[in-house]
Design an enzyme around this catalytic site. Structure first.
Site, PDB file in Angstrom:
ATOM      1  N   SER A 111       0.760  -1.167  -0.049  1.00 57.11           N
ATOM      2  CA  SER A 111      -0.043   0.080   0.072  1.00 57.11           C
ATOM      3  C   SER A 111       0.836   1.172   0.116  1.00 57.11           C
ATOM      4  O   SER A 111       1.891   1.323   0.661  1.00 57.11           O
ATOM      5  CB  SER A 111      -0.845  -0.030   1.231  1.00 57.11           C
ATOM      6  OG  SER A 111      -1.744   1.271   1.344  1.00 57.11           O
ATOM      7  N   GLN A 132       0.361  -0.639  -4.832  1.00 58.81           N
ATOM      8  CA  GLN A 132      -0.715  -0.002  -4.939  1.00 58.81           C
ATOM      9  C   GLN A 132      -0.748   1.520  -4.608  1.00 58.81           C
ATOM     10  O   GLN A 132       0.011   2.137  -3.658  1.00 58.81           O
ATOM     11  CB  GLN A 132      -1.647  -0.674  -3.913  1.00 58.81           C
ATOM     12  CG  GLN A 132      -3.204   0.144  -3.698  1.00 58.81           C
ATOM     13  CD  GLN A 132      -3.147   1.201  -2.643  1.00 58.81           C
ATOM     14  OE1 GLN A 132      -2.367   1.427  -1.713  1.00 58.81           O
ATOM     15  NE2 GLN A 132      -4.207   1.974  -2.516  1.00 58.81           N
ATOM     16  N   TYR A 134      -2.400   5.411  -4.144  1.00 60.97           N
ATOM     17  CA  TYR A 134      -3.673   6.393  -3.610  1.00 60.97           C
ATOM     18  C   TYR A 134      -3.214   7.375  -4.520  1.00 60.97           C
ATOM     19  O   TYR A 134      -1.956   7.981  -4.509  1.00 60.97           O
ATOM     20  CB  TYR A 134      -3.778   6.384  -2.404  1.00 60.97           C
ATOM     21  CG  TYR A 134      -4.575   5.516  -1.506  1.00 60.97           C
ATOM     22  CD1 TYR A 134      -5.861   5.187  -1.768  1.00 60.97           C
ATOM     23  CD2 TYR A 134      -4.002   4.753  -0.445  1.00 60.97           C
ATOM     24  CE1 TYR A 134      -6.528   4.334  -1.093  1.00 60.97           C
ATOM     25  CE2 TYR A 134      -4.805   3.571   0.198  1.00 60.97           C
ATOM     26  CZ  TYR A 134      -5.950   3.667  -0.026  1.00 60.97           C
ATOM     27  OH  TYR A 134      -6.766   2.485   0.556  1.00 60.97           O
ATOM     28  N   THR A 160      -6.063   2.573  -6.837  1.00 57.28           N
ATOM     29  CA  THR A 160      -7.314   2.305  -6.014  1.00 57.28           C
ATOM     30  C   THR A 160      -8.113   3.765  -6.281  1.00 57.28           C
ATOM     31  O   THR A 160      -7.799   4.995  -6.128  1.00 57.28           O
ATOM     32  CB  THR A 160      -6.906   2.374  -4.573  1.00 57.28           C
ATOM     33  OG1 THR A 160      -6.300   1.249  -4.129  1.00 57.28           O
ATOM     34  CG2 THR A 160      -8.239   2.349  -3.747  1.00 57.28           C
ATOM     35  N   ARG A 169     -16.143   5.197   9.009  1.00 63.24           N
ATOM     36  CA  ARG A 169     -15.796   4.006   9.861  1.00 63.24           C
ATOM     37  C   ARG A 169     -15.586   4.254  11.382  1.00 63.24           C
ATOM     38  O   ARG A 169     -14.645   4.459  12.327  1.00 63.24           O
ATOM     39  CB  ARG A 169     -13.899   3.713   9.545  1.00 63.24           C
ATOM     40  CG  ARG A 169     -13.873   3.592   8.095  1.00 63.24           C
ATOM     41  CD  ARG A 169     -12.636   2.966   7.676  1.00 63.24           C
ATOM     42  NE  ARG A 169     -12.330   2.817   6.522  1.00 63.24           N
ATOM     43  CZ  ARG A 169     -11.053   2.852   5.658  1.00 63.24           C
ATOM     44  NH1 ARG A 169     -10.055   2.549   6.351  1.00 63.24           N
ATOM     45  NH2 ARG A 169     -10.999   2.813   4.546  1.00 63.24           N
ATOM     46  N   LYS A 251      -8.650  -0.570  -9.217  1.00 61.44           N
ATOM     47  CA  LYS A 251      -8.989  -1.215  -7.997  1.00 61.44           C
ATOM     48  C   LYS A 251     -10.176  -0.578  -7.591  1.00 61.44           C
ATOM     49  O   LYS A 251     -10.037   0.668  -7.262  1.00 61.44           O
ATOM     50  CB  LYS A 251      -8.037  -1.656  -7.009  1.00 61.44           C
ATOM     51  CG  LYS A 251      -8.514  -2.139  -5.712  1.00 61.44           C
ATOM     52  CD  LYS A 251      -7.300  -2.200  -4.676  1.00 61.44           C
ATOM     53  CE  LYS A 251      -7.797  -2.995  -3.394  1.00 61.44           C
ATOM     54  NZ  LYS A 251      -8.799  -2.164  -2.537  1.00 61.44           N
ATOM     55  N   HIS A 275     -14.117  -2.548  -1.425  1.00 66.67           N
ATOM     56  CA  HIS A 275     -12.979  -1.842  -0.343  1.00 66.67           C
ATOM     57  C   HIS A 275     -13.434  -2.800   0.993  1.00 66.67           C
ATOM     58  O   HIS A 275     -13.323  -2.328   2.075  1.00 66.67           O
ATOM     59  CB  HIS A 275     -13.084  -0.558  -0.086  1.00 66.67           C
ATOM     60  CG  HIS A 275     -11.810  -0.121   0.323  1.00 66.67           C
ATOM     61  ND1 HIS A 275     -10.932   0.659  -0.676  1.00 66.67           N
ATOM     62  CD2 HIS A 275     -11.115   0.312   1.430  1.00 66.67           C
ATOM     63  CE1 HIS A 275      -9.967   0.729  -0.137  1.00 66.67           C
ATOM     64  NE2 HIS A 275      -9.890   0.710   1.188  1.00 66.67           N
TER      65      HIS A 275
END
Length: 375
Positions: A111, A132, A134, A160, A169, A251, A275
């Protein structure tokens, strides 16, 4: 391995053990979703509705679990999905997971917001290293990240696209976790109850180069990456496709109408994911999207969200996926048993796949029968 299979025969056993071994704030970060967690529950319920009719009188079979993905031969149909701040679960989490994946020959996805940098991981990567991203807003940061990832040995880039803004969350927020992480008296009390978990809070080392001068405090569901990132658009995808020389995966795809446009932009694979319920609580179960996406695109389809064992992997592949990724499961295994847990998880999934394929009379993943639905 025999003793571990007796004590931890399923991912749920590793999850239960992980719950007992790590502080509450780390557990809530890993296990939580967003809202009432309806999407997370929907993922499980939808997988359970998918049936496969077993076979009889097919004789003894040798099961072949290998797959071809992005022109690469892989020994198993699953890999490691990116999980931000893995180091919150266990010291050197990214290193442990990368080494286990390399040993097994399966993809490991680092990540952007990992607690170790691409350079940290370079000595531990196997042949199947994915990075990955962002999406950084600044073009210079973007270019630099790509150079660093490529130089470290990552050959596949994953963008992503399903995090245009931070999700809420609520469980994670209630746990008391702060960003950047710091040990408050409340969190110290949680740490004291878990002596196997080492003291010391990780930071996002991959972003240190870009955020060293930033002291902005963020909400518990945000992190330093939000100071750099943008919400990408179609032009952003085109820019990355032109800038990255290796395989390029998008993704977070759920809308079937997006598949053709992404294919036209030169994307190499679509990653179907909600996700794991962590972003939007009204999203469809990711598995329900797969059949329509398979009809809409010739691109390889990667899948995650809700996978809890080998049978779920087969359900996803029978529904149209070419490959399956797991994120939480690898972290449950590491938190439960340390590095030994990772080898055990991979072996557990392999044995589960073989057992279920034996029930189906499937010698290879291409031999899986059509799915049916339990309504």
């Amino acid at each position: 391995m025999t003793d571990l299979h007796s004590k931890y025969p399923a991912i749920s056993d590793l999850r239960d053990a992980a719950y007992r071994r790590i502080p509450r704030f780390a557990w809530e970060y890993l296990d939580s979703a967003t809202g009432t967690e309806a999407t997370k529950q929907r993922n499980r319920a939808a997988l359970d509705r998918i049936g496969l009719v077993p076979s009889i009188l097919h004789g003894e079979i040798d099961v072949d679990l290998s797959v071809n993905l992005l022109k690469r031969e892989l020994p198993l149909p699953f890999g490691v999905a990116p999980v931000g701040m893995s180091g919150l679960m266990w010291p050197d989490a990214e290193g442990h997971i990368a080494r286990a994946a390399a040993k097994a020959g399966i993809p490991y996805t680092l990540s952007t917001v990992a607690s170790q940098s691409p350079e940290d991981l370079a000595p531990h990567l196997g042949a199947e290293a994915w990075f990955q991203m962002y999406p950084p807003r600044d073009e210079d940061v973007r270019r630099d990240m790509l150079v660093r990832a490529r130089s470290a040995g990552f050959h596949t880039l994953v963008l992503t696209v399903d995090v245009p803004v931070a999700s809420r969350r609520e469980r994670q927020t209630r746990s008391g976790l702060t960003q950047p992480p710091r040990l408050t008296p409340r969190l110290l009390a949680q740490v004291a109850a878990c002596p196997a978990w080492a003291l010391g809070m990780p930071r996002m080392r991959g972003l240190d180069k870009y955020t060293a001068k930033t002291a902005t405090a963020l909400s518990s569901t945000q992190h330093a990456g939000y100071l750099l990132r943008t919400s990408p658009d179609w032009d952003y995808v085109k820019w990355l496709r032109d800038a990255w020389e290796g395989s390029f995966v998008i993704k977070g795809v759920l809308r079937i109408e997006d598949a053709a446009k992404l294919e036209d932009l030169g994307v190499d694979a679509l990653w179907i994911s909600n996700h794991a319920g962590r972003q939007f609580d009204a999203a469809p179960a990711a598995i329900d999207v797969l059949p329509g996406m398979r009809k809409a695109s010739k691109l390889p389809l990667i899948f995650d969200s809700g996978i809890e064992g080998g049978l779920d992997i087969l359900r996803a592949i029978a529904s149209g996926a070419d490959f399956v990724m797991l994120g939480r499961a690898f972290h449950f295994a590491l938190a439960a048993l340390g590095p030994t847990g990772l080898d055990h998880l991979i072996d557990l999934l392999k044995k589960d796949l073989e057992a279920n394929m034996g029930q189906l009379g499937a010698r290879s993943l291409a031999d899986l029968p059509p799915t049916l639905r339990f309504d």
